[in-house]
Motif scaffolding. Structure first.
Motif, short mmCIF file in Angstrom:
data_model
loop_
_atom_site.label_atom_id
_atom_site.label_comp_id
_atom_site.label_asym_id
_atom_site.label_seq_id
_atom_site.Cartn_x
_atom_site.Cartn_y
_atom_site.Cartn_z
N GLU A 54 -33.74 -2.66 35.05
CA GLU A 54 -33.61 -3.70 34.03
C GLU A 54 -33.63 -3.14 32.63
O GLU A 54 -32.81 -3.50 31.77
N GLU A 55 -34.57 -2.24 32.36
CA GLU A 55 -34.64 -1.62 31.04
C GLU A 55 -33.38 -0.81 30.75
O GLU A 55 -32.82 -0.86 29.65
N GLY A 56 -32.93 -0.05 31.74
CA GLY A 56 -31.76 0.80 31.55
C GLY A 56 -30.49 0.01 31.28
O GLY A 56 -29.71 0.35 30.38
N LEU A 57 -30.29 -1.05 32.06
CA LEU A 57 -29.10 -1.87 31.86
C LEU A 57 -29.17 -2.61 30.52
O LEU A 57 -28.15 -2.75 29.83
N ALA A 58 -30.35 -3.06 30.13
CA ALA A 58 -30.50 -3.80 28.88
C ALA A 58 -30.20 -2.93 27.66
O ALA A 58 -29.84 -3.45 26.60
N ALA A 59 -30.34 -1.61 27.82
CA ALA A 59 -30.08 -0.70 26.70
C ALA A 59 -28.59 -0.46 26.47
O ALA A 59 -28.20 0.10 25.44
N LEU A 60 -27.75 -0.86 27.42
CA LEU A 60 -26.31 -0.67 27.29
C LEU A 60 -25.69 -1.76 26.42
O LEU A 60 -26.30 -2.80 26.16
N MET A 61 -24.46 -1.51 25.98
CA MET A 61 -23.71 -2.56 25.30
C MET A 61 -23.36 -3.66 26.30
O MET A 61 -23.34 -3.44 27.51
N ASP A 62 -23.07 -4.85 25.77
CA ASP A 62 -22.82 -6.00 26.64
C ASP A 62 -21.67 -5.74 27.60
O ASP A 62 -21.75 -6.09 28.79
N TRP A 63 -20.60 -5.11 27.12
CA TRP A 63 -19.45 -4.92 28.01
C TRP A 63 -19.75 -3.89 29.10
O TRP A 63 -19.26 -4.02 30.23
N GLN A 64 -20.62 -2.91 28.79
CA GLN A 64 -21.00 -1.94 29.82
C GLN A 64 -21.87 -2.62 30.87
O GLN A 64 -21.68 -2.39 32.08
#
Length: 351
Positions: free
Chosen positions: A336-346
């Motif tokens: 969850e933390e890792g995905l949240a750190a990405l840009m929205d489109w990623q």
């Protein structure tokens, strides 16, 4: 050529009439020729054509910086240009629409400006003046023509790239990526590096080796500054690392054979001063945060790497555009933390 405050004011009136996102900028500096790098040339293009601003001749660049802060401009590979803007004026454009980012999101593997111009127009841009000394005045007509070439095709090329991005449904990806890149540029400038001598490759050194490297880097800095020439013209980073490694191991070091006598004497003095240092004055080893690794980290990493690579192949773009190795490791350790750190489109592609 714009070389006076009055000419710059007339240029600003022209630039102010352009719609947002309908101007192009490129910059030239003298970093290959000077230790105290400076911004030497600003190439500008819009629907009406190309002009060149000489910031070394104009005695007040206020009209330019005021326009810049509110402008959405097209540039190519703007990371270095951002550092030039911030170093010279302490400001950045409102938005930088980067043709290099656009090209990569479209799947271009050769995304340099020259490669894109050749792809779209079949024109091969000359590279013979890439290492020119842009700080010299007057600027020869051939160099002015070369500088103009860097922006001459970009407005129309930006339209072609934008159309392709919209056709593929990736234009929002592009805008978010540009905004993110600009923010990273702001953060880099805000971060003060008070230990610039910690160059790539010094992670293997103990405290004695780091002290040696700091002493030698400082010697090189003063040598380069005294003659206002780039540091690499004094010696390369590999030389500093090799000498520091030798001093860490209590071996003798000597200046390079072709180093002139006075510089060699100052080199030996720097080495002697290092050898007389008290160990308490050696730099500290960097502290690394230890993170608890997820017990299934390797399996998670394999899963996310395979998923990213599969999506990238389907989209025909580089996998690292979706997530870098470091970002994947973050996701594998804490999804969850890792995905949240990405840009929205990623995130949208990976979730």
């Amino acid at each position: 050529m714009i070389e006076t405050r009055e000419q710059l004011h007339d240029w600003k009136l022209r630039a102010d009439r352009q719609p947002q996102g309908r101007t192009v900028l490129d910059l030239e500096a003298d970093s290959l020729h000077r230790h105290r790098e400076k911004l030497c040339l600003i190439q500008y293009a819009d629907e009406d054509g190309v002009c060149i601003i000489d910031p070394l001749a104009v005695d007040d660049m206020g009209d330019f910086t005021r326009w810049l802060q509110g402008a959405d401009v097209w540039m190519h590979g703007a990371d270095y240009d951002m550092s030039l803007f911030q170093g010279a004026y302490g400001v950045l454009p409102h938005m930088i629409l980067d043709t290099q980012i656009a090209a990569r999101l479209l799947g271009f593997r050769q995304f340099g400006l020259a490669a894109l111009v050749e792809h779209y127009y079949g024109i091969v841009l000359s590279k013979k003046n890439q290492k020119a000394d842009w700080g010299k005045r007057p600027i020869p007509p051939a160099l002015q023509e070369y500088a103009s070439g860097d922006v001459k095709y970009m407005m129309e090329m930006a339209d072609k790239l934008s159309a392709s991005l919209k056709e593929l449904g990736r234009y929002d990806w592009f805008l978010e990526s540009c905004a993110c890149n600009l923010e990273h540029g702001r953060q880099r400038f805000a971060t003060v590096n008070d230990e610039p001598w910690r160059i790539k490759g010094c992670g293997k050194f103990n405290r004695r080796g780091l002290a040696a490297l700091r002493a030698l880097w400082t010697w090189r800095y003063h040598e380069a500054d005294a003659v206002d020439r780039p540091a690499f013209m004094v010696c390369g980073n590999n030389d500093l690392l090799r000498w520091a490694q030798a001093l860490q191991e209590f071996r003798v070091v000597e200046p390079r054979i072709r180093m002139h006598a006075q510089r060699a004497a100052r080199f030996r003095k720097a080495v002697t001063q290092f050898q007389l240092m008290d160990e308490h004055d050696y730099p500290k080893l960097p502290k690394f945060e230890r993170h608890t690794q997820h017990p299934l980290f390797e399996q998670h990493m394999e899963h996310w790497s395979a998923k990213r690579d599969r999506i990238a192949a389907e989209l025909d773009i580089e996998p690292m555009l979706i997530a870098s190795r470091v970002q994947l490791e973050h996701i594998a350790n804490n999804e969850e933390e890792g995905l949240a750190a990405l840009m929205d489109w990623q995130q949208g592609l990976l979730r």
